[in-house]
Design a protein around this motif. Structure first.
Motif, PDB file in Angstrom:
ATOM      1  N   GLN A  23      43.353  40.737  36.889  1.00  0.00           N
ATOM      2  CA  GLN A  23      43.816  39.863  35.822  1.00  0.00           C
ATOM      3  C   GLN A  23      43.703  40.563  34.460  1.00  0.00           C
ATOM      4  O   GLN A  23      44.285  40.121  33.493  1.00  0.00           O
ATOM      5  N   ILE A  61      35.419  30.646  33.928  1.00  0.00           N
ATOM      6  CA  ILE A  61      36.786  30.731  34.450  1.00  0.00           C
ATOM      7  C   ILE A  61      36.759  31.456  35.793  1.00  0.00           C
ATOM      8  O   ILE A  61      36.167  32.525  35.918  1.00  0.00           O
ATOM      9  N   GLU A 119      37.778  35.678  26.228  1.00  0.00           N
ATOM     10  CA  GLU A 119      37.061  34.664  27.016  1.00  0.00           C
ATOM     11  C   GLU A 119      37.908  34.219  28.210  1.00  0.00           C
ATOM     12  O   GLU A 119      37.494  33.390  28.999  1.00  0.00           O
ATOM     13  N   LEU A 120      39.086  34.810  28.367  1.00  0.00           N
ATOM     14  CA  LEU A 120      39.986  34.379  29.439  1.00  0.00           C
ATOM     15  C   LEU A 120      39.766  35.126  30.753  1.00  0.00           C
ATOM     16  O   LEU A 120      40.318  34.775  31.778  1.00  0.00           O
ATOM     17  N   ILE A 121      38.963  36.207  30.708  1.00  0.00           N
ATOM     18  CA  ILE A 121      38.794  37.014  31.917  1.00  0.00           C
ATOM     19  C   ILE A 121      37.990  36.238  32.958  1.00  0.00           C
ATOM     20  O   ILE A 121      36.894  35.775  32.672  1.00  0.00           O
ATOM     21  N   PRO A 122      38.539  36.083  34.157  1.00  0.00           N
ATOM     22  CA  PRO A 122      37.785  35.369  35.193  1.00  0.00           C
ATOM     23  C   PRO A 122      36.457  36.074  35.487  1.00  0.00           C
ATOM     24  O   PRO A 122      36.370  37.300  35.422  1.00  0.00           O
ATOM     25  N   SER A 123      35.426  35.299  35.768  1.00  0.00           N
ATOM     26  CA  SER A 123      34.100  35.847  36.083  1.00  0.00           C
ATOM     27  C   SER A 123      34.105  36.431  37.478  1.00  0.00           C
ATOM     28  O   SER A 123      34.319  35.728  38.442  1.00  0.00           O
ATOM     29  N   ASP A 126      51.688  34.139  44.074  1.00  0.00           N
ATOM     30  CA  ASP A 126      50.861  34.444  42.908  1.00  0.00           C
ATOM     31  C   ASP A 126      51.039  35.876  42.437  1.00  0.00           C
ATOM     32  O   ASP A 126      50.318  36.336  41.594  1.00  0.00           O
ATOM     33  N   TYR A 178      43.462  31.651  37.912  1.00  0.00           N
ATOM     34  CA  TYR A 178      44.624  30.978  37.336  1.00  0.00           C
ATOM     35  C   TYR A 178      45.626  30.683  38.436  1.00  0.00           C
ATOM     36  O   TYR A 178      45.699  31.416  39.425  1.00  0.00           O
ATOM     37  N   PHE A 215      51.738  34.799  35.026  1.00  0.00           N
ATOM     38  CA  PHE A 215      50.627  34.195  34.283  1.00  0.00           C
ATOM     39  C   PHE A 215      50.902  34.344  32.787  1.00  0.00           C
ATOM     40  O   PHE A 215      51.069  35.465  32.295  1.00  0.00           O
ATOM     41  N   SER A 247      51.269  39.657  31.434  1.00  0.00           N
ATOM     42  CA  SER A 247      50.236  38.770  31.973  1.00  0.00           C
ATOM     43  C   SER A 247      48.876  39.427  32.066  1.00  0.00           C
ATOM     44  O   SER A 247      47.904  38.767  32.411  1.00  0.00           O
ATOM     45  N   LEU A 248      48.802  40.726  31.815  1.00  0.00           N
ATOM     46  CA  LEU A 248      47.543  41.441  32.007  1.00  0.00           C
ATOM     47  C   LEU A 248      46.668  41.270  30.765  1.00  0.00           C
ATOM     48  O   LEU A 248      47.050  41.691  29.660  1.00  0.00           O
ATOM     49  N   ILE A 249      45.499  40.671  30.962  1.00  0.00           N
ATOM     50  CA  ILE A 249      44.593  40.433  29.830  1.00  0.00           C
ATOM     51  C   ILE A 249      44.117  41.783  29.297  1.00  0.00           C
ATOM     52  O   ILE A 249      43.651  42.627  30.055  1.00  0.00           O
TER      53      ILE A 249
END
Lengths: 318, 318
Positions: free
Chosen positions: B121, A243, B272-276, B2, A246, A217, B146-148
């Motif tokens: 994520q 979101i 703001e990229l963290i999935p809900s 994934d 991904y 990612f 890739s880790l937010i």
């Protein structure tokens, strides 16, 4: 990770031709369009109203699928996003991979197909499993590069990264077609595809990166995708948008286009690279139908290419 | 696919320093050498007699580990393979990943460590699982890219491809050290490593391809590996040798070297990229110990780097 990366579970997957016109490929795709369109009542596929934008207005001159898709029209006197110089509207068809693939599997099950999941390094191993008189369908996508006995180094990946959002306010597909041109080499591909399932979800894309095998990612890419999509569809900026996940997939492309072809092979083969796993059986000839290398157009070629594979098999028997 | 590709299950994994001397890294590696050496009686590791070859004789001038490894000597008046200009002999230590990792897990189990397998994520999600007062150990290797909340774009893969053969006649490790120099950029890395387990198996390597994410099996590379290994160890050409399997892994390297460091982070973060996925909890500070980016030297740095991580944690509490 010892499996080959692939793309199908993360695909859009809308019917939307890309690249230059090719008669054979168009036959596969139009056959598939009609099949998927006829399936709409089942709920596995859906009508998808689409706007597609072009940076070069001359691209409108030759759109072979304009009479196949429904409600085709050229946009006149409408504002166009970014640097776009032309736009069209049409209605196409889309499927949601997770539910569609499950249905495909159950259809095969109900026709008596047995599923065996096993890692194979060579075509020869498939011939041993199939036994005398078997036909091997080699639909290994990018794996055709690594399969001993096929070893097709023309195969290469086109990396795609996407974001799945919950955005029920977005009802229409948008494609920046000029971004989907691999020869331009930006690596960007801007598209927004509402999905059949789950309700309210929308796929935001993406990237189109030839020869990039990276299945991780990429965070800067995720930011860029959201920004580019919101620029063409400001409704995404609503606070309703969330979101969800991904996706990263490798589209299985091939220099010179897909390979759909019948071949006879000798088993056991001569390669000294095949791992030792017991006997490879008596010397014999085995018929192989190759069907791989569809790049970004796997679902939309599927029914038509399968039809041609069956015809090739029948004529090879005559 | 994934998940992030990684290397540990396919590693050699012999203790064998590579690249330029670095005091901190050498401390990790020498600590680990002693630990793994002391484990030989358990059968999880083994003594490994090694011959290592160099294209440039001046590389012999400064081998910091010559007093750490056992039985070190410079080869005199012996024939050298290929274009090699110098060689050394020594005895080092090696482990077999499959059995060693299983043992590590059982040791942690017996100390009360609970294992939860879940795809995350972001660092924030780990903080939610850990709860108030938790410490996060971020040992995500290439995943740190890739880790937010970490987003370390200095991380990059070094692709390795190997072949596992049954070759009980090969008892000694051989390394063409000059091939292991990433700056030379051939992408080749020639090494032969007899394994502790299963008996009689030998790992043949390999490749050293920075920024190559390709986790597929490359057939021309497999041919090249066997040829290069047989050139330095003709015993492989015996009819006893059988190919058992192939491995492909991505070594988790990092520009500037590994990151072993304590950091405080704010959760929930601002991205703001963290999935809900439900609530991220109350605002608070969480301590993170980063330990990643070891490239080809993960196992041989492991015990020493872990020791330093513990010291860093203790001094951050003072």
């Amino acid at each position: 990770m010892d499996s080959q990366a692939w793309a199908s579970p993360w695909a859009g997957a809308n019917w939307s031709p890309m690249g230059d016109y090719d008669e054979r490929k168009y036959k596969w795709e139009s056959h598939t369009f009609n099949k998927l369109w006829d399936m709409i009542p089942t709920g596995l596929t859906m009508e998808l109203p689409t706007r597609a934008f072009f940076a070069d207005p001359s691209e409108l001159n030759d759109i072979p699928w304009k009479d196949l898709c429904r409600d085709f029209s050229i946009m006149e006197n409408e504002p166009l996003p970014l640097n776009m110089k032309a736009g069209v509207r049409f209605t196409t068809v889309a499927l949601a991979p997770a539910s569609y693939l499950k249905w495909l599997k159950s259809e095969l099950h109900s026709r008596g197909v047995k599923f065996i999941q096993q890692k194979l390094q060579s075509l020869q191993e498939a011939a041993v499993i199939g036994g005398p008189g078997c036909i091997i369908v080699n639909a290994t996508a990018l794996g055709a590069r690594s399969l001993i006995g096929v070893e097709d180094t023309k195969c290469y990946p086109i990396r795609g990264q996407t974001t799945i959002v919950y955005a029920p306010q977005v009802k229409e597909c948008i494609e920046v077609v000029s971004d989907l041109d691999a020869t331009k080499g930006t690596g960007h591909a801007t598209y927004i595809i509402p999905r059949v399932y789950p309700p309210g979800t929308v796929l935001l894309g993406g990237t189109f990166q030839p020869n990039n095998w990276d299945t991780s990612f990429d965070i800067p890419t995720a930011k860029g995708i959201f920004e580019r999509c919101a620029a063409v569809e400001p409704a995404l900026l609503s606070s309703e948008t969330q979101i969800l996940s991904y996706g990263i997939g490798l589209r299985p492309a091939r220099e010179g286009g897909p390979r759909v072809e019948v071949e006879w092979i000798d088993v056991p083969g001569e390669s000294e690279l095949i791992p030792s796993r017991g006997s490879l059986g008596e010397k014999r000839k085995v018929k192989v139908v190759h069907a791989y290398g569809f790049g970004p157009a796997g679902y939309q070629s599927s029914w038509g290419a399968a039809e041609e594979a069956v015809q090739l098999l029948r004529s090879s028997e005559a």
